[in-house]
Scaffold this motif. Structure first.
Motif, PDB file in Angstrom:
ATOM      1  N   LEU A   1       0.830  -1.201   0.000  1.00 45.79           N
ATOM      2  CA  LEU A   1       0.000   0.000   0.000  1.00 45.79           C
ATOM      3  C   LEU A   1       0.867   1.254   0.000  1.00 45.79           C
ATOM      4  O   LEU A   1       0.602   2.208  -0.737  1.00 45.79           O
ATOM      5  N   LEU A   2       1.922   1.259   0.799  1.00 46.12           N
ATOM      6  CA  LEU A   2       2.807   2.418   0.869  1.00 46.12           C
ATOM      7  C   LEU A   2       3.436   2.700  -0.491  1.00 46.12           C
ATOM      8  O   LEU A   2       3.491   3.854  -0.936  1.00 46.12           O
ATOM      9  N   LYS A   3       3.902   1.655  -1.164  1.00 45.76           N
ATOM     10  CA  LYS A   3       4.528   1.848  -2.479  1.00 45.76           C
ATOM     11  C   LYS A   3       3.513   2.326  -3.510  1.00 45.76           C
ATOM     12  O   LYS A   3       3.850   3.121  -4.400  1.00 45.76           O
ATOM     13  N   GLN A   4       2.267   1.879  -3.397  1.00 43.90           N
ATOM     14  CA  GLN A   4       1.221   2.402  -4.280  1.00 43.90           C
ATOM     15  C   GLN A   4       1.042   3.900  -4.086  1.00 43.90           C
ATOM     16  O   GLN A   4       0.894   4.653  -5.054  1.00 43.90           O
ATOM     17  N   LEU A   5       1.054   4.341  -2.834  1.00 39.97           N
ATOM     18  CA  LEU A   5       0.925   5.771  -2.550  1.00 39.97           C
ATOM     19  C   LEU A   5       2.094   6.554  -3.136  1.00 39.97           C
ATOM     20  O   LEU A   5       1.913   7.629  -3.730  1.00 39.97           O
ATOM     21  N   TYR A   6       3.311   6.027  -2.973  1.00 40.64           N
ATOM     22  CA  TYR A   6       4.497   6.705  -3.497  1.00 40.64           C
ATOM     23  C   TYR A   6       4.429   6.884  -5.014  1.00 40.64           C
ATOM     24  O   TYR A   6       4.946   7.858  -5.559  1.00 40.64           O
ATOM     25  N   GLU A   7       3.824   5.934  -5.690  1.00 38.96           N
ATOM     26  CA  GLU A   7       3.833   5.961  -7.156  1.00 38.96           C
ATOM     27  C   GLU A   7       2.722   6.828  -7.745  1.00 38.96           C
ATOM     28  O   GLU A   7       2.604   6.945  -8.959  1.00 38.96           O
ATOM     29  N   ILE A   8       1.925   7.448  -6.879  1.00 43.07           N
ATOM     30  CA  ILE A   8       0.920   8.415  -7.325  1.00 43.07           C
ATOM     31  C   ILE A   8       1.497   9.818  -7.158  1.00 43.07           C
ATOM     32  O   ILE A   8       1.798  10.242  -6.044  1.00 43.07           O
ATOM     33  N   TYR A   9       1.680  10.514  -8.236  1.00 43.76           N
ATOM     34  CA  TYR A   9       2.255  11.864  -8.198  1.00 43.76           C
ATOM     35  C   TYR A   9       1.162  12.851  -7.819  1.00 43.76           C
ATOM     36  O   TYR A   9       0.130  12.949  -8.504  1.00 43.76           O
ATOM     37  N   SER A  10       1.377  13.611  -6.737  1.00 49.37           N
ATOM     38  CA  SER A  10       0.314  14.491  -6.222  1.00 49.37           C
ATOM     39  C   SER A  10       0.872  15.835  -5.771  1.00 49.37           C
ATOM     40  O   SER A  10       0.819  16.167  -4.586  1.00 49.37           O
ATOM     41  N   PRO A  11       1.415  16.621  -6.698  1.00 49.16           N
ATOM     42  CA  PRO A  11       1.907  17.951  -6.307  1.00 49.16           C
ATOM     43  C   PRO A  11       0.750  18.860  -5.893  1.00 49.16           C
ATOM     44  O   PRO A  11      -0.412  18.603  -6.228  1.00 49.16           O
ATOM     45  N   SER A  12       1.068  19.906  -5.151  1.00 46.39           N
ATOM     46  CA  SER A  12       0.047  20.844  -4.689  1.00 46.39           C
ATOM     47  C   SER A  12      -0.790  21.363  -5.861  1.00 46.39           C
ATOM     48  O   SER A  12      -0.255  21.648  -6.936  1.00 46.39           O
ATOM     49  N   LYS A  13      -2.085  21.443  -5.652  1.00 42.88           N
ATOM     50  CA  LYS A  13      -3.092  21.864  -6.623  1.00 42.88           C
ATOM     51  C   LYS A  13      -3.409  20.778  -7.654  1.00 42.88           C
ATOM     52  O   LYS A  13      -4.250  20.985  -8.523  1.00 42.88           O
ATOM     53  N   ARG A  14      -2.720  19.625  -7.538  1.00 44.19           N
ATOM     54  CA  ARG A  14      -2.986  18.515  -8.472  1.00 44.19           C
ATOM     55  C   ARG A  14      -3.111  17.210  -7.672  1.00 44.19           C
ATOM     56  O   ARG A  14      -2.563  16.180  -8.039  1.00 44.19           O
ATOM     57  N   GLU A  15      -3.898  17.263  -6.614  1.00 42.69           N
ATOM     58  CA  GLU A  15      -4.049  16.104  -5.731  1.00 42.69           C
ATOM     59  C   GLU A  15      -5.183  15.165  -6.146  1.00 42.69           C
ATOM     60  O   GLU A  15      -5.503  14.212  -5.440  1.00 42.69           O
ATOM     61  N   LYS A  16      -5.794  15.402  -7.300  1.00 44.12           N
ATOM     62  CA  LYS A  16      -6.984  14.660  -7.688  1.00 44.12           C
ATOM     63  C   LYS A  16      -6.749  13.148  -7.720  1.00 44.12           C
ATOM     64  O   LYS A  16      -7.575  12.366  -7.240  1.00 44.12           O
ATOM     65  N   ARG A  17      -5.621  12.703  -8.297  1.00 46.72           N
ATOM     66  CA  ARG A  17      -5.354  11.264  -8.388  1.00 46.72           C
ATOM     67  C   ARG A  17      -5.191  10.643  -7.004  1.00 46.72           C
ATOM     68  O   ARG A  17      -5.682   9.534  -6.737  1.00 46.72           O
ATOM     69  N   MET A  18      -4.540  11.356  -6.095  1.00 43.84           N
ATOM     70  CA  MET A  18      -4.364  10.838  -4.739  1.00 43.84           C
ATOM     71  C   MET A  18      -5.705  10.768  -4.022  1.00 43.84           C
ATOM     72  O   MET A  18      -6.018   9.767  -3.347  1.00 43.84           O
ATOM     73  N   ARG A  19      -6.503  11.802  -4.150  1.00 43.94           N
ATOM     74  CA  ARG A  19      -7.818  11.801  -3.510  1.00 43.94           C
ATOM     75  C   ARG A  19      -8.676  10.654  -4.038  1.00 43.94           C
ATOM     76  O   ARG A  19      -9.346   9.950  -3.274  1.00 43.94           O
ATOM     77  N   LYS A  20      -8.635  10.451  -5.356  1.00 41.28           N
ATOM     78  CA  LYS A  20      -9.409   9.374  -5.975  1.00 41.28           C
ATOM     79  C   LYS A  20      -8.941   8.010  -5.473  1.00 41.28           C
ATOM     80  O   LYS A  20      -9.764   7.129  -5.187  1.00 41.28           O
ATOM     81  N   PHE A  21      -7.610   7.825  -5.330  1.00 39.80           N
ATOM     82  CA  PHE A  21      -7.092   6.541  -4.857  1.00 39.80           C
ATOM     83  C   PHE A  21      -7.494   6.284  -3.414  1.00 39.80           C
ATOM     84  O   PHE A  21      -7.912   5.169  -3.069  1.00 39.80           O
ATOM     85  N   ILE A  22      -7.353   7.288  -2.552  1.00 39.42           N
ATOM     86  CA  ILE A  22      -7.699   7.111  -1.134  1.00 39.42           C
ATOM     87  C   ILE A  22      -9.172   6.724  -0.998  1.00 39.42           C
ATOM     88  O   ILE A  22      -9.525   5.791  -0.264  1.00 39.42           O
ATOM     89  N   ARG A  23     -10.030   7.459  -1.708  1.00 40.51           N
ATOM     90  CA  ARG A  23     -11.460   7.150  -1.667  1.00 40.51           C
ATOM     91  C   ARG A  23     -11.705   5.719  -2.138  1.00 40.51           C
ATOM     92  O   ARG A  23     -12.440   4.954  -1.494  1.00 40.51           O
ATOM     93  N   TRP A  24     -11.118   5.331  -3.274  1.00 44.63           N
ATOM     94  CA  TRP A  24     -11.305   3.971  -3.815  1.00 44.63           C
ATOM     95  C   TRP A  24     -10.814   2.929  -2.832  1.00 44.63           C
ATOM     96  O   TRP A  24     -11.493   1.922  -2.579  1.00 44.63           O
ATOM     97  N   TRP A  25      -9.636   3.155  -2.237  1.00 45.19           N
ATOM     98  CA  TRP A  25      -9.062   2.154  -1.327  1.00 45.19           C
ATOM     99  C   TRP A  25      -9.936   1.975  -0.093  1.00 45.19           C
ATOM    100  O   TRP A  25     -10.173   0.850   0.352  1.00 45.19           O
ATOM    101  N   ILE A  26     -10.436   3.070   0.457  1.00 40.86           N
ATOM    102  CA  ILE A  26     -11.282   2.973   1.644  1.00 40.86           C
ATOM    103  C   ILE A  26     -12.573   2.227   1.323  1.00 40.86           C
ATOM    104  O   ILE A  26     -12.985   1.302   2.044  1.00 40.86           O
ATOM    105  N   LEU A  27     -13.228   2.598   0.238  1.00 41.91           N
ATOM    106  CA  LEU A  27     -14.507   1.980  -0.102  1.00 41.91           C
ATOM    107  C   LEU A  27     -14.364   0.504  -0.426  1.00 41.91           C
ATOM    108  O   LEU A  27     -15.318  -0.271  -0.269  1.00 41.91           O
ATOM    109  N   ASN A  28     -13.167   0.085  -0.852  1.00 40.51           N
ATOM    110  CA  ASN A  28     -12.946  -1.318  -1.204  1.00 40.51           C
ATOM    111  C   ASN A  28     -12.296  -2.138  -0.100  1.00 40.51           C
ATOM    112  O   ASN A  28     -12.249  -3.370  -0.211  1.00 40.51           O
ATOM    113  N   ASN A  29     -11.813  -1.484   0.945  1.00 40.54           N
ATOM    114  CA  ASN A  29     -11.102  -2.211   1.990  1.00 40.54           C
ATOM    115  C   ASN A  29     -11.633  -1.983   3.403  1.00 40.54           C
ATOM    116  O   ASN A  29     -11.266  -2.721   4.315  1.00 40.54           O
TER     117      ASN A  29
END
Length: 333
Positions: A3-31
């Motif tokens: 899980l940690l390595k998955q987070l590292y491989e998502i690029y989420s610079p300031s003002k462009r956090e959409k992919r990280m937000r989408k992943f966190i939401r998906w991971w929570i809803l599925n786990n």
């Protein structure tokens, strides 16, 4: 560590956090069963799991600083470390462990506990955008608020311009058993919440990343695991609410010292001192000019001369430790 390595491989610079937000939401809803995930108007993710009168709360921020993230970026894991690397470019690249390590801790706690709240904030690196706008009522039924957003493995941030927590809370969490020590920190989400009037104890905790905001960033796995164990210990041991209001923040929750540049420079100077010291421990001889070019935008109150002074001071301390110790004894320190 997957899980940690998955987070590292998502690029989420300031003002462009959409992919990280989408992943966190998906991971929570599925786990995570029994969790509700809400996105507020700023883009913060607010998570509630279970039903309780009072909740422990763990927060983190979703943005990172690094400019470089190649398409073939991979988080490379060794026995002790994790670092980022691009094989095509044959170079190390930053993990964004500040604060993906904190996100990982929060998600692991969500997985472990039946009743818990978490918040994942936007734009911490550009001025705590998310925590400055979040509805504080989300935290009214929290026992305490913990953030894991500090480099190295043993800092327990208990003050940022004002106190973050009470002596009772510090006594109850038993931080010494986990190798932590109290120290002062700089602006982050929990301090912003306290400035705005958060009325329970808060902490910012080291979570095992080093050389943050650079492409040489790496994580020591054992220190991150120790951070998680410490947070779990607090959640399990501290079952009551820990009220705390620090009057040093002044009227309307503001600390007027924040607007005094003398205080800002003093804080930035010692923060930069610790960062440069970490670098020089691993790579002696790095010139002050390189630090200046890398950090001048992050620490705007420091001049190039300040960087030279810090490098000089650290180099002298390393070369003549015995002399410095004799001076301290002579001066009664």
């Amino acid at each position: 560590m997957q899980l940690l390595k998955q987070l590292y491989e998502i690029y989420s610079p300031s003002k462009r956090e959409k992919r990280m937000r989408k992943f966190i939401r998906w991971w929570i809803l599925n786990n995570i069963q029994g969790a509700t995930v809400t996105t507020d108007s700023t883009g913060n993710l607010l998570v509630v799991k279970g039903s309780a009168t009072e909740y422990p709360c763990v927060v983190a921020h979703m943005d990172q600083v690094q400019d470089t993230h190649s398409k073939d970026f991979r988080a490379v894991e060794t026995k002790d470390y994790i670092l980022g690397f691009s094989l095509k470019n044959k170079q190390q690249e930053g993990l964004g462990a500040d604060d993906k390590n904190g996100i990982w801790v929060a998600l692991k706690c969500l997985q472990r506990y039946d009743n818990i709240k978490c918040a994942f904030f936007m734009g911490e690196e550009i001025g705590c955008v998310g925590s400055s706008a979040v509805d504080l009522s989300f935290f009214y039924d929290c026992r305490f608020v913990i953030q894991c957003d500090r480099r190295n493995g043993n800092d327990l941030i208990t003050s940022v311009m004002g106190e973050l927590c009470s002596d009772e809370f510090l006594a109850d969490i038993g931080y010494e058993k986990f190798g932590y020590k109290e120290t002062h920190g700089l602006l982050t989400d929990v301090s912003t919440l306290k400035e705005r009037g958060l009325s329970v104890c808060a902490l910012n905790i080291s979570c095992g990343y080093y050389q943050p905001h650079t492409d040489q960033e790496f994580t020591i796995k054992s220190e991150l695991q120790n951070c998680l164990a410490f947070v779990c210990h607090i959640i399990e041991k501290c079952q009551k609410k820990y009220p705390h209001i620090d009057n040093s923040y002044g009227c309307f929750g503001l600390d007027w010292r924040r607007y005094d540049k003398r205080y800002q420079k003093e804080d930035e100077y010692w923060e930069m001192y610790e960062i440069i010291s970490d670098y020089l421990d691993y790579q002696p001889g790095i010139p002050a000019d390189l630090f200046w070019e890398t950090y001048k935008d992050t620490y705007p109150s420091l001049t190039k001369e300040d960087y030279y002074a810090i490098v000089n001071e650290i180099s002298m301390a390393g070369c003549d430790t015995d002399t410095l110790e004799r001076e301290e004894v002579r001066n009664g320190m």
